[in-house]
Design a protein around this motif. Structure first.
Motif, PDB file in Angstrom:
ATOM      1  N   THR A  61      33.099  34.548  31.854  1.00 42.24           N
ATOM      2  CA  THR A  61      32.110  33.828  32.647  1.00 42.24           C
ATOM      3  C   THR A  61      31.702  32.725  31.389  1.00 42.24           C
ATOM      4  OG1 THR A  61      31.223  34.032  34.167  1.00 42.24           O
ATOM      5  CG2 THR A  61      29.594  32.437  33.084  1.00 42.24           C
ATOM      6  N   PHE A  62      30.976  32.734  30.089  1.00 41.78           N
ATOM      7  CA  PHE A  62      31.216  32.287  28.875  1.00 41.78           C
ATOM      8  C   PHE A  62      32.366  31.433  28.165  1.00 41.78           C
ATOM      9  CE2 PHE A  62      27.565  34.201  29.113  1.00 41.78           C
ATOM     10  CZ  PHE A  62      26.052  33.179  28.376  1.00 41.78           C
ATOM     11  N   GLN A  68      33.264  29.219  37.198  1.00 38.34           N
ATOM     12  CA  GLN A  68      33.508  29.525  38.878  1.00 38.34           C
ATOM     13  C   GLN A  68      34.176  30.651  39.530  1.00 38.34           C
ATOM     14  OE1 GLN A  68      33.108  25.578  40.992  1.00 38.34           O
ATOM     15  NE2 GLN A  68      33.162  24.500  39.753  1.00 38.34           N
ATOM     16  N   ALA A  69      35.784  30.536  38.582  1.00 37.04           N
ATOM     17  CA  ALA A  69      36.411  31.548  38.672  1.00 37.04           C
ATOM     18  C   ALA A  69      36.341  32.738  38.124  1.00 37.04           C
ATOM     19  CB  ALA A  69      37.906  31.365  38.288  1.00 37.04           C
ATOM     20  N   ALA A  70      34.464  33.529  38.177  1.00 35.33           N
ATOM     21  CA  ALA A  70      34.606  34.440  36.516  1.00 35.33           C
ATOM     22  C   ALA A  70      34.185  35.531  37.842  1.00 35.33           C
ATOM     23  CB  ALA A  70      32.750  34.355  36.525  1.00 35.33           C
ATOM     24  N   GLN A  75      38.276  40.717  38.124  1.00 33.75           N
ATOM     25  CA  GLN A  75      38.456  41.569  39.062  1.00 33.75           C
ATOM     26  C   GLN A  75      39.892  42.242  38.313  1.00 33.75           C
ATOM     27  OE1 GLN A  75      39.573  40.016  42.917  1.00 33.75           O
ATOM     28  NE2 GLN A  75      39.818  42.157  43.704  1.00 33.75           N
ATOM     29  N   ASP A  76      40.198  40.697  38.333  1.00 31.26           N
ATOM     30  CA  ASP A  76      42.155  40.937  37.714  1.00 31.26           C
ATOM     31  C   ASP A  76      41.944  41.624  36.232  1.00 31.26           C
ATOM     32  OD1 ASP A  76      44.526  40.324  36.880  1.00 31.26           O
ATOM     33  OD2 ASP A  76      43.601  38.584  35.827  1.00 31.26           O
ATOM     34  N   THR A  77      40.459  40.786  35.861  1.00 32.82           N
ATOM     35  CA  THR A  77      40.612  42.086  33.945  1.00 32.82           C
ATOM     36  C   THR A  77      40.436  43.859  34.243  1.00 32.82           C
ATOM     37  OG1 THR A  77      40.026  41.038  33.078  1.00 32.82           O
ATOM     38  CG2 THR A  77      38.555  43.349  31.877  1.00 32.82           C
ATOM     39  N   PHE A  78      39.348  44.278  35.789  1.00 31.29           N
ATOM     40  CA  PHE A  78      39.703  45.595  36.452  1.00 31.29           C
ATOM     41  C   PHE A  78      41.223  46.181  36.426  1.00 31.29           C
ATOM     42  CE2 PHE A  78      34.931  44.717  35.067  1.00 31.29           C
ATOM     43  CZ  PHE A  78      35.149  46.544  34.872  1.00 31.29           C
ATOM     44  N   LEU A  79      41.794  45.365  37.445  1.00 29.42           N
ATOM     45  CA  LEU A  79      43.105  45.717  37.275  1.00 29.42           C
ATOM     46  C   LEU A  79      44.579  46.010  36.972  1.00 29.42           C
ATOM     47  CD1 LEU A  79      43.608  42.968  40.924  1.00 29.42           C
ATOM     48  CD2 LEU A  79      43.121  45.682  41.399  1.00 29.42           C
ATOM     49  N   ARG A  80      44.122  44.825  36.497  1.00 34.71           N
ATOM     50  CA  ARG A  80      44.933  44.876  34.744  1.00 34.71           C
ATOM     51  C   ARG A  80      44.936  46.732  33.808  1.00 34.71           C
ATOM     52  NH1 ARG A  80      45.992  39.280  31.510  1.00 34.71           N
ATOM     53  NH2 ARG A  80      46.598  38.148  32.987  1.00 34.71           N
ATOM     54  N   VAL A 106      41.587  35.898  30.806  1.00 37.77           N
ATOM     55  CA  VAL A 106      40.940  34.271  30.751  1.00 37.77           C
ATOM     56  C   VAL A 106      41.805  33.590  30.107  1.00 37.77           C
ATOM     57  CG1 VAL A 106      39.059  32.821  30.065  1.00 37.77           C
ATOM     58  CG2 VAL A 106      38.915  35.163  30.801  1.00 37.77           C
ATOM     59  N   ILE A 107      42.842  33.666  28.940  1.00 31.25           N
ATOM     60  CA  ILE A 107      44.467  32.828  28.166  1.00 31.25           C
ATOM     61  C   ILE A 107      45.435  33.041  28.713  1.00 31.25           C
ATOM     62  CG2 ILE A 107      45.867  33.048  26.539  1.00 31.25           C
ATOM     63  CD1 ILE A 107      43.417  33.839  24.764  1.00 31.25           C
TER      64      ILE A 107
END
Length: 221
Positions: A61-62, A68-70, A75-80, A106-107
């Protein structure tokens, strides 16, 4: 009266020492769950995700150019992470490992959307960030939104402050997540603290930081 006090990384009070010990114990448990999850332990996977979901969501988020896509980024982070869990060997804490993955997510998202028009509404961004920010920090209890103050910082200083002062990572682990020397993280945090204290003093004289100061941040690449 707004106190300019901020979380101090060098504070050695008993309460901070206890918090450090609790965080260390929690990190050991989370790392153990991550290692167990490599072997297909579904309960360990559930515990791992539950323990770190809040930290990941706060961080993206930060850091994100599109807070807004946090939820999607988390979810993408945990899937990876779950898809590459077999490569986790416990050389660093699972928290540090996961936040490094979150940073890459995020990047990647920022790069993917860089050439596309983005619609960002200040009110929506602030609402999402306010929900994610911690409560009860000294100096932020009189209508001064921490997220608005952090948004005024350069990207790399904001990230260093969030990792160490809000998520509680040791400087060495924050350096690992950010991919920079530990001395650089210390310098960024010190400068961020100075800027935030100055903003608090200015806010005390002039009132809450206005939404007009908002700008859409981009992660430091």
């Amino acid at each position: 009266m707004i106190s300019p006090a901020l979380p101090a990384a060098c504070d050695k009070t008993p309460s901070r020492a206890r918090a450090h010990d609790q965080r260390t114990a929690a990190d050991e448990s989370i790392t153990a769950w991550a290692l167990a999850a490599r072997g297909g332990d579904s309960e360990a996977v559930e515990n791992f995700v539950r323990a770190l979901h809040g930290d990941v969501r706060h961080y993206v988020t930060f850091l994100s150019a599109d807070p807004q896509a946090a939820d999607d980024l988390a979810q993408d982070t945990f899937l990876r992470a779950l898809s590459s869990m077999h490569r986790f060997e416990g050389r660093s804490s699972a928290r540090t490992w996961l936040l490094s993955i979150a940073r890459r997510a995020v990047i990647d998202s920022y790069r993917y959307n860089a050439a596309r028009p983005r619609l960002s509404h200040t009110e929506d961004w602030q609402t999402a960030a306010e929900r994610a920010q911690p409560r009860g920090l000294p100096g932020f209890d009189d209508g001064i939104a921490l997220t608005e103050l952090l948004d005024m910082l350069p990207n790399e200083r904001r990230e260093a402050f969030v990792l160490t002062q809000l998520l509680g990572l040791p400087y060495a682990e924050a350096a690992e997540v950010s991919g920079c020397p530990i001395g650089t993280v210390r310098s960024r945090v010190a400068r961020a603290r100075s800027s935030l204290m100055r903003s608090l003093r200015d806010a005390e004289r002039a009132g809450p930081v206005g939404a007009a100061a908002w700008r859409a941040p981009a992660p430091a690449l």
